[in-house]
Design an enzyme around this catalytic site. Structure first.
Site, mmCIF file in Angstrom:
data_model
loop_
_atom_site.group_PDB
_atom_site.id
_atom_site.type_symbol
_atom_site.label_atom_id
_atom_site.label_comp_id
_atom_site.label_asym_id
_atom_site.label_seq_id
_atom_site.Cartn_x
_atom_site.Cartn_y
_atom_site.Cartn_z
ATOM 1 N N CYS A 249 -3.830 4.439 4.857
ATOM 2 C CA CYS A 249 -4.133 3.573 6.005
ATOM 3 C C CYS A 249 -5.633 3.510 6.286
ATOM 4 O O CYS A 249 -6.132 2.493 6.748
ATOM 5 C CB CYS A 249 -3.430 4.084 7.261
ATOM 6 S SG CYS A 249 -1.667 4.202 7.106
ATOM 7 N N HIS B 143 5.481 0.356 7.738
ATOM 8 C CA HIS B 143 4.645 -0.340 6.760
ATOM 9 C C HIS B 143 5.080 0.099 5.365
ATOM 10 O O HIS B 143 5.415 1.276 5.164
ATOM 11 C CB HIS B 143 3.164 0.069 6.915
ATOM 12 C CG HIS B 143 2.385 -0.706 7.919
ATOM 13 N ND1 HIS B 143 1.353 -0.142 8.651
ATOM 14 C CD2 HIS B 143 2.431 -2.009 8.294
ATOM 15 C CE1 HIS B 143 0.811 -1.057 9.437
ATOM 16 N NE2 HIS B 143 1.458 -2.201 9.244
HETATM 17 C C1 LIG Z 1 -1.657 1.566 5.525
HETATM 18 N N1 LIG Z 1 -1.740 1.420 6.849
HETATM 19 C C2 LIG Z 1 -2.979 0.872 7.174
HETATM 20 C C3 LIG Z 1 -0.873 1.848 7.765
HETATM 21 N N2 LIG Z 1 0.253 2.203 7.470
HETATM 22 N N3 LIG Z 1 -1.392 1.780 8.977
HETATM 23 C C4 LIG Z 1 -1.287 2.667 10.013
HETATM 24 C C5 LIG Z 1 -1.403 1.905 11.274
HETATM 25 C C6 LIG Z 1 -1.198 2.730 12.495
HETATM 26 C C7 LIG Z 1 -1.270 1.930 13.757
HETATM 27 N N4 LIG Z 1 -1.153 2.818 14.881
HETATM 28 C C8 LIG Z 1 -0.169 0.881 13.828
HETATM 29 O O1 LIG Z 1 0.939 1.205 14.258
HETATM 30 O O2 LIG Z 1 -0.407 -0.270 13.490
#
Ligand SMILES: CN(C)C(=N)NCCC[C@H](N)C(=O)O
Length: 274
Positions: free
Chosen positions: A263, A167
């Protein structure tokens, strides 16, 4: 002289948080989460925001959605307008309608259900001039066009190339959203995107591989205080030199799922006054 501006955040308690599947390289279902410790760490983050003068709204967690604690993935709110999420992985798909329901129940009228895959603030970062938008692992480049049209803000597409930084907000953080100040880890981006970032943000704070691996870029700034994982100590000095106050927090239980401070924190950006 830096100044903090009061923010409104949306957070979702980790009542159902666990590592039940693996959709990023940090997740190993054989490494269990300690639920009591996760709750303690999440409450500490929430209370830290409140003690800094920010408002924290709460989204009710839904059983069977263990990643819902990562509220920043559920929608993007800019100028009071809400672009919902569409998740890349089926395991998280049902989080999107839960977020949309919250916004509709809380008086938001300009709410769009997206056509294309976008994982919200996971891949969208708001600066004063641009909406920076990540792609490569989760959000579709088509979602970048959709966001530009919906928010009427110029979108800068950036390509992520390292699966650990799947991300945008694992590799880049906005420090001052009134002055286009950011920090980022160049190693997470394609050569072209690195050049774009260097051109647009020549004074940016460049993070090391160690600070990126400690989720140091998964940070939340109010313009003065930069809340970041406590392990990312290498960022403290460069942040202080630029006039920011680093605020370290322990979110280690959430690192097991590939997420940290940002996140867990969606920003509810209000409509401009007047
Ligand atoms: C900024 N945000 C929201 C993030 N980087 N999110 C983490 C998401 C973790 C989840 N296990 C996934 O892999 O989607």
């Amino acid at each position: 002289m830096r100044t903090a501006t009061p923010r409104r955040y949306l957070m979702c308690p980790p009542a159902h948080f666990r590592v039940a599947y693996s959709i990023n390289p940090w997740m190993d279902p054989d490494k269990p989460v300690d639920p009591a410790l996760a709750l303690f760490q999440w409450e500490d983050l929430r209370d830290r925001y409140r003690s800094l003068g920010h408002t924290v709204e709460i989204l009710d967690p839904v059983a069977g959605l263990p990643d819902m604690v990562f509220a920043a993935n559920g929608a993007t709110v800019v100028d009071g307008r809400v672009l919902g999420a569409r998740f890349a992985n089926p395991e998280r798909a049902d989080e999107a309608p839960a977020h949309l329901a919250w916004f509709r129940a809380h008086g938001y009228t300009d709410v769009r259900e997206p056509e294309h895959v976008n994982e919200a603030e996971g891949d969208f970062a708001v600066t004063s001039s641009w909406l920076l938008a990540g792609q490569g692992f989760r959000s579709s480049p088509l979602a970048h066009d959709e966001a530009q049209e919906f928010f009427a803000r110029p979108v800068i597409s950036l390509e992520l190339t390292d699966p650990r930084y799947y991300h945008l907000d694992t590799a880049l953080a906005v420090l001052d959203d009134t002055a286009d100040e950011i920090m980022y880890y160049p190693g997470a981006f394609s050569p072209g995107s690195r050049a774009v970032l260097a051109r647009l943000f020549p004074g940016a704070l460049l993070a090391t591989a160690e600070d990126a691996a400690a989720f140091g870029l998964n940070a939340v700034s109010d313009g003065l205080n930069v809340v970041l994982p406590r392990e990312a100590t290498g960022l403290h000095e460069p942040l202080r030199e630029r006039g920011y106050v680093p605020v370290g927090v322990d979110l280690a239980e959430f690192h097991k799922a590939g997420g940290s401070v940002k996140c867990c924190t969606m920003e509810l950006r209000p409509a401009p006054a007047g």
